[in-house]
Write a protein that holds these residues in place. Sequence first.
Motif, short mmCIF file in Angstrom:
data_model
loop_
_atom_site.label_atom_id
_atom_site.label_comp_id
_atom_site.label_asym_id
_atom_site.label_seq_id
_atom_site.Cartn_x
_atom_site.Cartn_y
_atom_site.Cartn_z
N LEU A 156 -55.64 -95.48 8.88
CA LEU A 156 -55.06 -94.65 9.93
C LEU A 156 -53.54 -94.72 9.92
O LEU A 156 -52.85 -93.71 10.11
CB LEU A 156 -55.61 -95.08 11.29
N PHE A 157 -53.00 -95.91 9.72
CA PHE A 157 -51.54 -96.04 9.63
C PHE A 157 -50.99 -95.27 8.44
O PHE A 157 -49.92 -94.67 8.50
CB PHE A 157 -51.16 -97.52 9.53
N GLY A 158 -51.74 -95.28 7.33
CA GLY A 158 -51.28 -94.56 6.15
C GLY A 158 -51.28 -93.06 6.36
O GLY A 158 -50.44 -92.34 5.77
N LEU A 159 -52.18 -92.54 7.19
CA LEU A 159 -52.22 -91.10 7.44
C LEU A 159 -50.94 -90.60 8.10
O LEU A 159 -50.50 -89.47 7.86
CB LEU A 159 -53.42 -90.75 8.33
N VAL A 160 -50.34 -91.41 8.94
CA VAL A 160 -49.12 -91.00 9.64
C VAL A 160 -47.87 -91.58 8.98
O VAL A 160 -46.78 -91.52 9.54
CB VAL A 160 -49.17 -91.44 11.12
N GLY A 161 -48.04 -92.14 7.77
CA GLY A 161 -46.89 -92.63 7.03
C GLY A 161 -46.32 -93.94 7.53
O GLY A 161 -45.13 -94.20 7.33
N LEU A 162 -47.13 -94.77 8.16
CA LEU A 162 -46.66 -96.05 8.67
C LEU A 162 -47.28 -97.19 7.88
O LEU A 162 -48.38 -97.07 7.33
CB LEU A 162 -47.00 -96.21 10.16
N ALA A 163 -46.56 -98.28 7.83
CA ALA A 163 -47.07 -99.49 7.19
C ALA A 163 -47.44 -100.51 8.28
O ALA A 163 -47.02 -100.39 9.43
CB ALA A 163 -46.03 -100.09 6.25
N GLY A 164 -48.22 -101.50 7.91
CA GLY A 164 -48.55 -102.55 8.87
C GLY A 164 -49.90 -102.40 9.51
O GLY A 164 -50.16 -103.00 10.55
N GLY A 165 -50.78 -101.59 8.94
CA GLY A 165 -52.11 -101.46 9.52
C GLY A 165 -52.97 -102.70 9.37
O GLY A 165 -53.94 -102.87 10.09
N ASP A 166 -52.61 -103.57 8.43
CA ASP A 166 -53.35 -104.81 8.22
C ASP A 166 -52.88 -105.85 9.24
O ASP A 166 -51.85 -106.49 9.08
CB ASP A 166 -53.11 -105.32 6.80
N ILE A 167 -53.64 -106.00 10.33
CA ILE A 167 -53.27 -106.96 11.37
C ILE A 167 -54.21 -108.16 11.39
O ILE A 167 -54.19 -108.95 12.33
CB ILE A 167 -53.25 -106.29 12.76
N LEU A 168 -55.03 -108.29 10.33
CA LEU A 168 -55.93 -109.43 10.26
C LEU A 168 -55.12 -110.72 10.14
O LEU A 168 -54.02 -110.75 9.60
CB LEU A 168 -56.86 -109.29 9.06
N ASN A 169 -55.67 -111.80 10.69
CA ASN A 169 -55.01 -113.11 10.71
C ASN A 169 -53.76 -113.12 11.58
O ASN A 169 -52.78 -113.81 11.29
CB ASN A 169 -54.66 -113.58 9.30
N THR A 170 -53.79 -112.34 12.65
CA THR A 170 -52.71 -112.33 13.63
C THR A 170 -53.31 -112.44 15.02
O THR A 170 -54.52 -112.28 15.21
CB THR A 170 -51.87 -111.04 13.54
N LEU A 248 -62.27 -116.46 12.99
CA LEU A 248 -62.47 -115.45 11.95
C LEU A 248 -61.32 -114.45 11.88
O LEU A 248 -60.92 -114.04 10.78
CB LEU A 248 -63.77 -114.70 12.21
N LEU A 249 -60.79 -114.04 13.02
CA LEU A 249 -59.76 -113.00 13.03
C LEU A 249 -58.34 -113.57 13.02
O LEU A 249 -57.40 -112.85 12.67
CB LEU A 249 -59.94 -112.09 14.25
N GLY A 250 -58.18 -114.81 13.45
CA GLY A 250 -56.85 -115.38 13.51
C GLY A 250 -56.42 -116.09 12.24
O GLY A 250 -55.22 -116.28 12.01
N GLY A 251 -57.37 -116.50 11.43
CA GLY A 251 -57.01 -117.19 10.20
C GLY A 251 -56.82 -118.67 10.41
O GLY A 251 -56.88 -119.20 11.53
#
Length: 306
Positions: A156-170, A248-251
């Motif tokens: 979804l972030f790539g569709l609008v030209g944005l980076a940072g869609g990978d929020i896993l381990n945060t 699992l989601l925070g790493g």
Amino acid sequence: MGATIGQEAAGLSKMTARLARRRRSIVAPVVLLLLPATALLTVFFIVPFGTLAVNSLFGFSRVTGIIHDLSLENYERIWLDSRYQGVIASTLIQSVLASLATLLVGYPVAYYISRATARAKAVVIIMVLSPLLISVVVRSFGWVIVLGPDGLTTWLFGLVGLAGGDILNTQAAVIVGLTNVFLPFMVLSIATSLQVVNPQVPLAAASLGASPWRVFWHVVLPLSLPGVLSGLLIVFSLASSAFVTPALLGGARYMVLSTAIYEQTLILQNWPLGSALAVTLVVIVIAILTIQTRLIERGHFRAVFS
């Protein structure tokens, strides 16, 4: 005259005796009704918590294991070590953010449930409760896929030209997962309060010229505040002790009290320090929930709780 006074005294004593017998006859069934709950609370909370409290006072050595000398060394380490101070802060921030997120997402759903038709209400309630039929582990692994580097958020972030869609381990990923897990508790708590609100009350406020926002803020929200408070208390207490979703989601680098307890007890085998962390978590949660309840009851909406 003396005989009359004696008769009155005798009648009064008989009345007192009857009241005492009646009180005993009422108290005895109440005590019997409380026995199962008291037994469960004692066996599954008081005794284990007492065991944790005692174990938290022991020492630990990597060579000899548990040292049965009572001291407050573990608590001094927790409250004075900057690492564990950060763990406590992360736990509180996680709990607050998860509570607020579930409130923001759940209140509109609960409001719709309170105003919808019976058929629509049943459909929404089923949709809200259906995630509870799936294990928390399975749902958390699902969010690992969605929030991962090749997941839906990255696309979804790539569709609008944005980076940072990978929020896993945060922390953001953890809040998203906790919101999904605890949303049903918030929705049902608020919907229960909204359900008993007389629909004529908001209509009366609107007929007097109040805007929809003023009707909501001054009429609907105060009347639903008991449900909001109950939902916040439930979600806060559950989020503060959640383990699977943060793990699992925070790493590995995301550490809260629940994961710190796991690390100390099952990985490092330091049961006294793990017990001290568990006691600290319970005390912090109880203290914060108590303070929160008192502040809200004495604040702007205290008339709702009177």
